[in-house]
Design an enzyme around this catalytic site. Structure first.
Site, PDB file in Angstrom:
ATOM      1  N   ASP A 167      -5.922   0.491   0.292  1.00 22.58           N
ATOM      2  CA  ASP A 167      -6.029   0.618   1.742  1.00 22.58           C
ATOM      3  C   ASP A 167      -7.445   0.190   2.097  1.00 22.58           C
ATOM      4  O   ASP A 167      -8.164  -0.324   1.239  1.00 22.58           O
ATOM      5  CB  ASP A 167      -5.709   2.050   2.198  1.00 22.58           C
ATOM      6  CG  ASP A 167      -6.685   3.072   1.634  1.00 22.58           C
ATOM      7  OD1 ASP A 167      -7.622   2.680   0.896  1.00 22.58           O
ATOM      8  OD2 ASP A 167      -6.532   4.262   1.945  1.00 22.58           O
ATOM      9  N   LYS A 200       0.835  -1.199   0.000  1.00 18.07           N
ATOM     10  CA  LYS A 200       0.000   0.000   0.000  1.00 18.07           C
ATOM     11  C   LYS A 200       0.873   1.253   0.000  1.00 18.07           C
ATOM     12  O   LYS A 200       0.720   2.148  -0.838  1.00 18.07           O
ATOM     13  CB  LYS A 200      -0.944  -0.019   1.205  1.00 18.07           C
ATOM     14  CG  LYS A 200      -1.875   1.176   1.306  1.00 18.07           C
ATOM     15  CD  LYS A 200      -1.399   2.152   2.358  1.00 18.07           C
ATOM     16  CE  LYS A 200      -2.166   3.460   2.239  1.00 18.07           C
ATOM     17  NZ  LYS A 200      -1.722   4.434   3.246  1.00 18.07           N
TER      18      LYS A 200
END
Length: 212
Positions: A142, A123
Site C-alpha cells: 500500500d 493489495k
DNA sequence: ATCCCGAGGG
DNA sequence: CCCTCTGGAT
C-alpha cells in the site's frame, strides 16, 4: 553472493521484528470474508474508523450470501463515514455477488481468483490471503509500504508491482506476511507521509534519510 | 486549505 | 497514464 542490500534487508528484518513483535493487523476480523470487507473499506480511511463501522455491518451482513442480497443504499448508509462510500458499496456488492456465483460464497484462496473480484486489487488480495489464510502469495504494497521501502532505499521503483517484486527478492517467503504488517505499522505510526518521526525511529541506523 | 491514497474507469 | 471518488486528520 551476499549483496550490501540483502545484508541491510536482514538487519531491517531484525529491527522490525524487535520494534513490532506482534506484526498485527489492525482491522478487526474473525474470518476471511470479514477481513476482505474491512480491507476494502480501509482505503482512504483509518483502520480505527473501519473498526467502528464493521460490527454493525457484520451483524447485518454476516457473510457473502447476505451481502449479495443487500441494496446499495443500505450498504452505503452503513459505511458512510469511511469515505468513498459509493464506490465502496458498489465494490462490496459486486464482490459479494461474485463470491456467491463463482465460489459458493467463500473467499477464494488464490491470487488469480481474488483479483478478479470486483473492488479487489493486488493489495487487498495480499492482505486477505496472507492474514486470513496464512498464504504468502506476495507482499502487501500500500502507500505506507511503498513510502517506507523507498525511504529505506529498498527500492527505487514507483510502480507498486515493481516495488513488490523488489521486496520479494529481498526477503524470504516465510517472512512476507509478518513483514507486510510490520511495514504497514511502521509507515502508519513512525515513517509517516507528512511528519515522519525520525527521532524515535527504530530503523534509524539503517535509514539513508537520517542525518542527511 | 491541503493531504490522505485503492481500484476502476476514461 | 491520469482522473475520480469521500470524510477525516492535520
Amino acid at each position: 553472493m551476499e549483496t550490501a542490500l540483502s545484508q541491510r534487508a536482514k538487519k531491517l528484518q531484525a529491527l522490525l521484528a524487535e520494534a513490532y513483535p506482534e506484526a498485527r493487523c489492525e482491522l478487526d476480523h474473525r474470518n476471511a470474508y470479514e477481513l476482505l470487507v474491512a480491507t476494502i473499506l480501509s482505503a482512504q480511511c483509518t483502520d480505527a474508523r473501519v473498526n467502528q463501522v464493521t460490527p454493525a455491518f457484520f451483524a447485518r451482513f454476516p457473510d457473502a450470501h447476505a451481502l449479495a442480497q443487500a441494496g446499495q443504499e443500505e450498504v452505503e448508509e452503513l459505511i458512510k463515514s469511511t469515505g468513498f462510500y459509493r464506490n465502496k458499496a458498489k465494490a462490496l456488492l459486486g464482490m459479494a455477488k461474485a463470491l456467491v456465483e463463482r465460489h459458493g460464497g467463500e473467499v477464494p484462496r488464490d491470487m488469480e481468483a481474488m483479483v478478479k473480484l470486483p473492488g479487489v486489487g493486488r493489495k487487498t488480495a495480499n492482505v486477505v490471503l496472507g492474514t486470513a489464510y496464512g498464504l504468502a502469495t506476495g507482499i502487501v504494497v500500500d502507500t505506507h509500504v511503498a513510502r517506507v521501502s523507498q525511504r529505506l532505499g529498498l527500492t527505487t521503483a514507483q510502480d507498486p508491482e515493481k516495488i513488490e517484486q523488489d521486496l520479494m527478492a529481498l526477503f524470504p517467503k516465510n517472512q512476507w506476511v509478518a513483514l507486510s504488517h510490520r511495514l504497514i505499522l511502521h509507515g502508519r505510526y513512525v515513517c509517516k507521509a507528512r511528519k515522519p518521526a525520525c527521532s524515535s525511529c527504530r530503523l534509524a541506523e539503517i535509514c539513508p534519510r537520517v542525518g542527511v
